[in-house]
Every structure is written in structure tokens, then in C-alpha cells.
Design an enzyme around this catalytic site. Structure first.
Site, mmCIF file in Angstrom:
data_model
loop_
_atom_site.group_PDB
_atom_site.id
_atom_site.type_symbol
_atom_site.label_atom_id
_atom_site.label_comp_id
_atom_site.label_asym_id
_atom_site.label_seq_id
_atom_site.Cartn_x
_atom_site.Cartn_y
_atom_site.Cartn_z
ATOM 1 N N ILE A 136 0.861 -1.176 0.000
ATOM 2 C CA ILE A 136 0.000 0.000 0.000
ATOM 3 C C ILE A 136 0.902 1.232 0.000
ATOM 4 O O ILE A 136 2.065 1.156 0.384
ATOM 5 C CB ILE A 136 -0.980 0.017 1.195
ATOM 6 C CG1 ILE A 136 -0.244 -0.099 2.539
ATOM 7 C CG2 ILE A 136 -2.017 -1.077 1.051
ATOM 8 C CD1 ILE A 136 -1.178 -0.064 3.745
ATOM 9 N N ASP A 137 0.372 2.348 -0.457
ATOM 10 C CA ASP A 137 1.173 3.553 -0.609
ATOM 11 C C ASP A 137 1.735 4.037 0.727
ATOM 12 O O ASP A 137 1.181 3.754 1.789
ATOM 13 C CB ASP A 137 0.330 4.669 -1.230
ATOM 14 C CG ASP A 137 -0.154 4.333 -2.624
ATOM 15 O OD1 ASP A 137 0.529 3.546 -3.305
ATOM 16 O OD2 ASP A 137 -1.216 4.846 -3.020
ATOM 17 N N LYS A 138 2.797 4.817 0.636
ATOM 18 C CA LYS A 138 3.472 5.335 1.831
ATOM 19 C C LYS A 138 2.493 6.011 2.783
ATOM 20 O O LYS A 138 2.501 5.761 3.987
ATOM 21 C CB LYS A 138 4.557 6.328 1.415
ATOM 22 C CG LYS A 138 5.305 6.951 2.579
ATOM 23 C CD LYS A 138 6.300 8.006 2.125
ATOM 24 C CE LYS A 138 5.597 9.273 1.690
ATOM 25 N NZ LYS A 138 6.526 10.388 1.411
ATOM 26 N N ARG A 236 -7.162 5.796 -5.520
ATOM 27 C CA ARG A 236 -6.908 7.216 -5.741
ATOM 28 C C ARG A 236 -7.229 7.617 -7.181
ATOM 29 O O ARG A 236 -7.837 8.661 -7.433
ATOM 30 C CB ARG A 236 -5.456 7.530 -5.393
ATOM 31 C CG ARG A 236 -5.116 7.245 -3.942
ATOM 32 C CD ARG A 236 -3.619 7.175 -3.693
ATOM 33 N NE ARG A 236 -2.986 8.483 -3.861
ATOM 34 C CZ ARG A 236 -1.675 8.677 -3.830
ATOM 35 N NH1 ARG A 236 -0.849 7.638 -3.661
ATOM 36 N NH2 ARG A 236 -1.181 9.886 -3.982
#
Length: 303
Positions: A136-138, A236
Site C-alpha cells: 500500500i502507498d506510503k 486514488r
């Protein structure tokens, strides 16, 4: 290989280190500052300092140097381990933590923390991504499954490919979504106008996101998103595609948004078959305090 970005009107007068942190995927501000210090970044052909304020039309060019052979170090970083046995670990990743090392940084990641806390991790993804099945993204918080051996890794990857893993997220998005349920079925690939972003593009990889409205607020909506596929930045990109971008999203959202450190997105539910026993396992964690505080703020503002 060098990449470039032309400064747009909305970026006017931003510090270059802050702008590049938003533009470059999975690169921290300190890493950007290191690239600037070592003159790997140029503006209109000249090196600048970290505090340089960009102007509309500036052309920023950068080249991340090839990483030296990386010897990953175990680091004693606090981890919220939700479940662990001899085959799998389920971790609640905090927002702000990168999942695995990449060019320019080899410390402070989830992998560094896992190496300290776990004796064994699968080796299928090589020395830089031990145990990492998905990511998953930062700036996204929430649940990740990690494989402790290669047999478990193959099983979990197969489940992802077969779309049997349950992954549900909570998100705050801009605007009032007029319908309670929806499915976004739109292919995702590199944005041809900006290679640092993903977009819905013809010929992209299949991507399907289901969503359900949890609650409407003044100018915002709290939603639950269920992933059928797992493309880079999928939620997103998809929510932006239907004109409801995530609040706080520096890459895909509007400039005027909620004051947050990154997008309001939390991976709250994760379910899968145990790779050895075949038992269905399901986990759920509440969003972090910053996310809950923003929901409380929206509640108050909407009264």
C-alpha cells in the site's frame, strides 16, 4: 534515466523539495533533499538548493542514481503486528511508512522493521522485498499480509490473482456522491501526460473498484472501497476518475483540500485463506487517530 516535470500554476512558489516529494512516488522529503544536495536535480538546467521556490513554467529534471548493492539492515522500529504464525504475518502499517526499500533509501521501511521482528521471510521477491506479497502507498495506513516462506508467498499471490482476497478501505473523498453504491471498472496505466502518475487509459490493466457510501458531510463523503484488483494507486485514480478525488491527496486531488499529511485512505479489512490450513482468516483495524480526527471535524462542520 532522467525524468522531468514542468511546474504548473498551482505549484507556484512551492519549495522544490516539497513539490518533488509530492511528484515522486515513494520518495521521502529527506531523500529528495539528498538528491538536491548531490545535484541530481536541476531546474532549467541548473542545480538549485532545497529551499528554491519554483515558478510556473520551470522545467525540473532529475535522475535517481543506480542503487548500490543493498544490504538490508534489521531495524528496531515499532510495528503493530495484528497476527503472526510460522507462515504469515498481518501488519497494520502506519501512514508515512514506505513498504520496501527503493533507490535512494534503504532504511526506515516496513521491510527493515520486519527483518528485526521476524526470523524468516520469503525470498521470492529478492533481497530488497523479502516477504512482501502486496503493498500500500506510503501515506496509506492499514493492513498488509506478509509471507514468512516461499510456499506461503505463492499461495497468497495466487489468491490475489484469483481475486479471492478481501480488501476493504475507508476513504474521505471530495464532493457528495449521489448514489449509495457503485462500481468503477476502468483500466489503469501510466498517465501519458505525466509519467509520475497513473490514470485511466485505453489499453491499461484491468482495474475494478466497488464503493459504498458510509456518510455524507458538507462537501465531502466517507466511503468504503472494496478492491477487486490491486493496481498502483487504484482507489486514488478511480475516485478521481469519477470526480470524487481523495481528500489530502497531493498527487490526484485538488489543491484546496483538507489539511492532512497525505491522502485520507485506510486499509481497514483484510481476508484470505491461510496458505497452510486453508482456513479463512479475516482482520479489521480502525483508522488511525488523524483519520478519525478528520471525520470528527467533518461531523462538527456539517451540523
Amino acid at each position: 534515466m532522467s525524468e522531468q516535470y514542468q511546474v504548473e500554476e498551482q505549484d507556484q512558489s512551492k519549495r522544490i523539495d516539497k513539490l518533488l516529494t509530492d511528484v515522486m512516488e515513494d520518495v521521502s522529503r529527506s531523500q529528495v533533499q539528498g538528491l538536491l544536495k548531490d545535484e541530481h536535480v536541476q531546474v532549467n538546467g541548473e542545480a538549485v538548493k532545497s529551499n528554491y521556490k519554483v515558478q510556473q513554467g520551470d522545467v525540473i529534471t532529475w535522475a535517481i542514481p543506480e542503487p548500490e548493492p543493498m544490504e538490508l539492515k534489521a531495524e528496531n522500529i515499532d510495528l503493530h503486528i495484528v497476527y503472526e504464525d510460522s507462515d504469515v504475518v498481518v501488519v497494520n502499517k502506519p501512514a508515512g511508512m514506505v513498504v520496501h526499500p527503493a533507490a535512494g533509501h534503504g532504511s526506515g521501511t516496513l521491510v527493515n522493521a520486519l527483518l528485526y521482528h521476524c526470523n524468516d521471510l520469503s525470498g521470492i521477491n529478492g533481497v530488497e522485498r523479502p516477504g512482501i506479497v502486496h503493498r500500500i502507498d506510503k501515506d496509506t495506513s492499514g493492513l498488509l499480509m506478509v509471507a514468512k516462506n516461499d510456499v506461503a508467498h505463492r499461495s497468497l499471490v495466487e489468491q490475489l490473482q484469483q481475486k479471492t482476497v478481501e480488501r476493504r478501505y475507508e476513504a474521505i473523498v471530495h464532493g457528495i456522491i449521489s448514489h449509495e453504491y457503485g462500481t468503477i471498472d476502468a483500466p489503469i496505466g501510466r498517465d501519458p501526460k505525466d509519467r509520475q502518475r497513473m490514470a485511466v487509459v485505453e489499453g491499461g490493466r484491468d482495474a475494478v473498484t466497488h464503493f459504498q457510501v458510509i456518510k455524507h458531510y458538507d462537501e465531502f463523503t466517507l466511503v468504503e472501497c472494496k478492491l477487486e484488483t490491486g493496481r498502483t494507486h487504484q482507489i486514488r485514480v478511480h475516485m478521481r476518475y469519477i470526480n470524487h478525488p481523495l481528500a489530502g491527496d497531493p498527487k490526484y486531488g485538488p489543491r484546496k483540500t483538507l489539511e492532512m499529511d497525505g491522502q485520507a485512505l485506510h486499509a481497514k479489512t483484510l481476508g484470505f485463506e491461510h496458505p497452510k490450513t486453508g482456513e479463512w482468516m479475516s482482520f479489521e483495524v480502525e483508522p488511525p487517530a488523524a483519520f478519525r480526527d478528520m471525520v470528527d471535524y467533518l461531523e462538527e462542520r456539517s451540523k
